[in-house]
Write a protein that holds these residues in place. Sequence first.
Motif, PDB file in Angstrom:
ATOM      1  N   PHE A 105       0.815  -1.221   0.000  1.00 55.22           N
ATOM      2  CA  PHE A 105       0.000   0.000   0.000  1.00 55.22           C
ATOM      3  C   PHE A 105       0.847   1.269   0.000  1.00 55.22           C
ATOM      4  O   PHE A 105       0.309   2.380   0.052  1.00 55.22           O
ATOM      5  CB  PHE A 105      -0.944  -0.005   1.202  1.00 55.22           C
ATOM      6  CG  PHE A 105      -1.726  -1.282   1.312  1.00 55.22           C
ATOM      7  CD1 PHE A 105      -2.744  -1.557   0.417  1.00 55.22           C
ATOM      8  CD2 PHE A 105      -1.419  -2.225   2.268  1.00 55.22           C
ATOM      9  CE1 PHE A 105      -3.458  -2.736   0.489  1.00 55.22           C
ATOM     10  CE2 PHE A 105      -2.118  -3.419   2.355  1.00 55.22           C
ATOM     11  CZ  PHE A 105      -3.148  -3.677   1.459  1.00 55.22           C
ATOM     12  N   LEU A 106       2.164   1.117  -0.041  1.00 57.89           N
ATOM     13  CA  LEU A 106       3.042   2.284  -0.071  1.00 57.89           C
ATOM     14  C   LEU A 106       2.890   3.036  -1.393  1.00 57.89           C
ATOM     15  O   LEU A 106       2.482   2.469  -2.409  1.00 57.89           O
ATOM     16  CB  LEU A 106       4.497   1.851   0.100  1.00 57.89           C
ATOM     17  CG  LEU A 106       4.877   1.230   1.452  1.00 57.89           C
ATOM     18  CD1 LEU A 106       6.303   0.699   1.386  1.00 57.89           C
ATOM     19  CD2 LEU A 106       4.727   2.233   2.585  1.00 57.89           C
ATOM     20  N   ASP A 107       3.225   4.318  -1.351  1.00 55.63           N
ATOM     21  CA  ASP A 107       3.321   5.125  -2.570  1.00 55.63           C
ATOM     22  C   ASP A 107       1.998   5.203  -3.336  1.00 55.63           C
ATOM     23  O   ASP A 107       1.942   4.962  -4.543  1.00 55.63           O
ATOM     24  CB  ASP A 107       4.435   4.589  -3.479  1.00 55.63           C
ATOM     25  CG  ASP A 107       5.802   4.599  -2.788  1.00 55.63           C
ATOM     26  OD1 ASP A 107       6.169   5.657  -2.246  1.00 55.63           O
ATOM     27  OD2 ASP A 107       6.470   3.557  -2.775  1.00 55.63           O
ATOM     28  N   GLY A 108       0.941   5.548  -2.620  1.00 58.80           N
ATOM     29  CA  GLY A 108      -0.333   5.799  -3.278  1.00 58.80           C
ATOM     30  C   GLY A 108      -1.370   4.717  -3.167  1.00 58.80           C
ATOM     31  O   GLY A 108      -2.473   4.860  -3.696  1.00 58.80           O
ATOM     32  N   GLY A 109      -1.054   3.625  -2.492  1.00 59.11           N
ATOM     33  CA  GLY A 109      -2.037   2.560  -2.290  1.00 59.11           C
ATOM     34  C   GLY A 109      -3.016   2.914  -1.184  1.00 59.11           C
ATOM     35  O   GLY A 109      -2.892   3.931  -0.511  1.00 59.11           O
ATOM     36  N   ARG A 110      -4.005   2.062  -1.008  1.00 63.84           N
ATOM     37  CA  ARG A 110      -5.002   2.280   0.045  1.00 63.84           C
ATOM     38  C   ARG A 110      -5.453   0.922   0.551  1.00 63.84           C
ATOM     39  O   ARG A 110      -5.804   0.039  -0.224  1.00 63.84           O
ATOM     40  CB  ARG A 110      -6.196   3.076  -0.499  1.00 63.84           C
ATOM     41  CG  ARG A 110      -7.197   3.484   0.577  1.00 63.84           C
ATOM     42  CD  ARG A 110      -8.291   4.400   0.011  1.00 63.84           C
ATOM     43  NE  ARG A 110      -8.946   3.822  -1.140  1.00 63.84           N
ATOM     44  CZ  ARG A 110      -8.921   4.342  -2.366  1.00 63.84           C
ATOM     45  NH1 ARG A 110      -8.280   5.475  -2.617  1.00 63.84           N
ATOM     46  NH2 ARG A 110      -9.533   3.735  -3.368  1.00 63.84           N
ATOM     47  N   MET A 111      -5.457   0.737   1.869  1.00 65.67           N
ATOM     48  CA  MET A 111      -5.893  -0.527   2.451  1.00 65.67           C
ATOM     49  C   MET A 111      -7.389  -0.725   2.220  1.00 65.67           C
ATOM     50  O   MET A 111      -8.154   0.244   2.156  1.00 65.67           O
ATOM     51  CB  MET A 111      -5.565  -0.566   3.944  1.00 65.67           C
ATOM     52  CG  MET A 111      -4.075  -0.541   4.215  1.00 65.67           C
ATOM     53  SD  MET A 111      -3.676  -0.802   5.950  1.00 65.67           S
ATOM     54  CE  MET A 111      -4.108  -2.536   6.134  1.00 65.67           C
ATOM     55  N   ILE A 154     -17.250  -3.756   6.916  1.00 63.49           N
ATOM     56  CA  ILE A 154     -15.946  -4.336   7.231  1.00 63.49           C
ATOM     57  C   ILE A 154     -16.115  -5.740   7.800  1.00 63.49           C
ATOM     58  O   ILE A 154     -15.370  -6.664   7.448  1.00 63.49           O
ATOM     59  CB  ILE A 154     -15.160  -3.420   8.189  1.00 63.49           C
ATOM     60  CG1 ILE A 154     -14.670  -2.180   7.428  1.00 63.49           C
ATOM     61  CG2 ILE A 154     -13.977  -4.157   8.814  1.00 63.49           C
ATOM     62  CD1 ILE A 154     -13.942  -1.164   8.281  1.00 63.49           C
ATOM     63  N   GLY A 155     -17.111  -5.931   8.659  1.00 69.21           N
ATOM     64  CA  GLY A 155     -17.373  -7.251   9.212  1.00 69.21           C
ATOM     65  C   GLY A 155     -17.709  -8.279   8.150  1.00 69.21           C
ATOM     66  O   GLY A 155     -17.299  -9.443   8.238  1.00 69.21           O
ATOM     67  N   LYS A 156     -18.442  -7.874   7.127  1.00 66.84           N
ATOM     68  CA  LYS A 156     -18.828  -8.799   6.053  1.00 66.84           C
ATOM     69  C   LYS A 156     -17.668  -9.125   5.121  1.00 66.84           C
ATOM     70  O   LYS A 156     -17.648 -10.194   4.499  1.00 66.84           O
ATOM     71  CB  LYS A 156     -19.984  -8.193   5.248  1.00 66.84           C
ATOM     72  CG  LYS A 156     -21.294  -8.122   6.014  1.00 66.84           C
ATOM     73  CD  LYS A 156     -22.364  -7.372   5.218  1.00 66.84           C
ATOM     74  CE  LYS A 156     -23.665  -7.277   6.010  1.00 66.84           C
ATOM     75  NZ  LYS A 156     -24.682  -6.469   5.298  1.00 66.84           N
ATOM     76  N   LEU A 157     -16.720  -8.218   5.017  1.00 72.54           N
ATOM     77  CA  LEU A 157     -15.639  -8.377   4.046  1.00 72.54           C
ATOM     78  C   LEU A 157     -14.355  -8.966   4.635  1.00 72.54           C
ATOM     79  O   LEU A 157     -13.569  -9.593   3.922  1.00 72.54           O
ATOM     80  CB  LEU A 157     -15.305  -7.016   3.423  1.00 72.54           C
ATOM     81  CG  LEU A 157     -16.356  -6.440   2.465  1.00 72.54           C
ATOM     82  CD1 LEU A 157     -16.139  -4.938   2.292  1.00 72.54           C
ATOM     83  CD2 LEU A 157     -16.290  -7.140   1.117  1.00 72.54           C
ATOM     84  N   GLU A 164     -11.308 -12.378  -3.541  1.00 74.42           N
ATOM     85  CA  GLU A 164     -12.752 -12.124  -3.532  1.00 74.42           C
ATOM     86  C   GLU A 164     -13.067 -10.818  -2.805  1.00 74.42           C
ATOM     87  O   GLU A 164     -13.911 -10.031  -3.249  1.00 74.42           O
ATOM     88  CB  GLU A 164     -13.489 -13.282  -2.867  1.00 74.42           C
ATOM     89  CG  GLU A 164     -15.005 -13.092  -2.841  1.00 74.42           C
ATOM     90  CD  GLU A 164     -15.745 -14.214  -2.134  1.00 74.42           C
ATOM     91  OE1 GLU A 164     -16.959 -14.053  -1.886  1.00 74.42           O
ATOM     92  OE2 GLU A 164     -15.112 -15.250  -1.808  1.00 74.42           O
ATOM     93  N   ARG A 165     -12.376 -10.580  -1.705  1.00 75.82           N
ATOM     94  CA  ARG A 165     -12.591  -9.339  -0.958  1.00 75.82           C
ATOM     95  C   ARG A 165     -12.255  -8.126  -1.818  1.00 75.82           C
ATOM     96  O   ARG A 165     -13.024  -7.161  -1.876  1.00 75.82           O
ATOM     97  CB  ARG A 165     -11.728  -9.351   0.309  1.00 75.82           C
ATOM     98  CG  ARG A 165     -11.958  -8.150   1.217  1.00 75.82           C
ATOM     99  CD  ARG A 165     -11.152  -8.291   2.491  1.00 75.82           C
ATOM    100  NE  ARG A 165      -9.724  -8.122   2.260  1.00 75.82           N
ATOM    101  CZ  ARG A 165      -8.783  -8.422   3.149  1.00 75.82           C
ATOM    102  NH1 ARG A 165      -9.122  -8.934   4.321  1.00 75.82           N
ATOM    103  NH2 ARG A 165      -7.505  -8.231   2.867  1.00 75.82           N
ATOM    104  N   MET A 172     -17.737  -2.198  -5.462  1.00 74.19           N
ATOM    105  CA  MET A 172     -18.379  -1.136  -4.687  1.00 74.19           C
ATOM    106  C   MET A 172     -17.920   0.232  -5.172  1.00 74.19           C
ATOM    107  O   MET A 172     -18.729   1.151  -5.358  1.00 74.19           O
ATOM    108  CB  MET A 172     -18.049  -1.301  -3.195  1.00 74.19           C
ATOM    109  CG  MET A 172     -18.732  -2.472  -2.514  1.00 74.19           C
ATOM    110  SD  MET A 172     -18.001  -2.849  -0.898  1.00 74.19           S
ATOM    111  CE  MET A 172     -18.182  -1.303  -0.036  1.00 74.19           C
ATOM    112  N   CYS A 173     -16.617   0.379  -5.391  1.00 75.81           N
ATOM    113  CA  CYS A 173     -16.075   1.665  -5.828  1.00 75.81           C
ATOM    114  C   CYS A 173     -16.578   2.029  -7.225  1.00 75.81           C
ATOM    115  O   CYS A 173     -16.953   3.181  -7.478  1.00 75.81           O
ATOM    116  CB  CYS A 173     -14.549   1.616  -5.822  1.00 75.81           C
ATOM    117  SG  CYS A 173     -13.828   1.548  -4.171  1.00 75.81           S
ATOM    118  N   ASP A 174     -16.574   1.048  -8.122  1.00 76.05           N
ATOM    119  CA  ASP A 174     -17.040   1.304  -9.481  1.00 76.05           C
ATOM    120  C   ASP A 174     -18.507   1.726  -9.483  1.00 76.05           C
ATOM    121  O   ASP A 174     -18.906   2.639 -10.216  1.00 76.05           O
ATOM    122  CB  ASP A 174     -16.857   0.059 -10.344  1.00 76.05           C
ATOM    123  CG  ASP A 174     -15.389  -0.250 -10.623  1.00 76.05           C
ATOM    124  OD1 ASP A 174     -14.555   0.649 -10.431  1.00 76.05           O
ATOM    125  OD2 ASP A 174     -15.084  -1.390 -11.019  1.00 76.05           O
TER     126      ASP A 174
END
Length: 313
Positions: A105-111, A154-157, A164-165, A172-174
């Motif tokens: 997730f470094l350098d522009g990633g997101r958890m 978060i609990g569901k994922l 799959e997650r 969801m984002c799309d």
Amino acid sequence: MRLLSPGKGDARLSILIYHRVLPARDPLFPGEVDAQDFERQMRLVQSSFNIIPLADAVRALRNKTLPPRAACITFDDGYADNAEVALPILRRLGIPATFFIATGFLDGGRMWNDTVIELVRAAPGPLLDLEAVGFGRIDVASILQRQQAISSLIGKLKYLPLQERQDRIDAMCDHASLSLPDKLMMTSGQVRELHGAGMEIGGHTVNHPILARLDAKAARREIAEGKEALEGIIGAPVRLFAYPNGKPARDYLAEHVGIVRELGFDAAVSTAWGATASDPDLYQLPRFTPWDQGANKFLLRMGRNLLKRAERV
């Protein structure tokens, strides 16, 4: 505290976990520490404990030379605010810390969990329509409803298989078509800054998976590649590891303890509450987060943790 943690052969080591240190209070997460809270907590710990680097604590546990009231400060995941907000406070107070970083997730990633949080935060409301991706229409008219939505999603994922997650989150984002922040995590330069400031850098895998949900080959690859990437960034060995999520027997198993040892780490930490007692497993050192706001309750929580025997596999 000296009576509860006398040191040497009767040593008890307290290891605190932090994730984020925000520049200011977040209405969506009022319990998350900000800069003012963090500095107050560090001063409290400093007043009653001997804060030492985790690597020094590991050597002292091995040699039975741990000082009385020993404590360590750790951070998980690799958030940019660790370098931007926490580091200046730590340096000003002269406090060492260990930062366990998921390199993917470094350098522009997101958890993935931050994607969920920021998606709910950015939703215009009063409804977040995720029916097309299997999560229904979610009420987000109030702060409380947004908090509940985040917790539920978060609990569901969380315990879905890694791919799959990610597929569900991408969908969801799309579907939501919202602009989300891309500077939540550290840059490689910030990792080097922490290392250059004398802070310890520890492994935390590449993609922060639940190791217990991976086959042994995939788990080894996550741990080894995360270690290798960090060593390439800082130009030094990475000898400490934190199990993602970190619950013994649920998030990691005995085979993962073995993998960490085989890959050359000196020690590893879990998220089981408790203090390290006189019979330590250096590859399952417990950690905890005291959440109390008042000084007396905060220190009482620290004291109670010294009496708790931690779970391990």
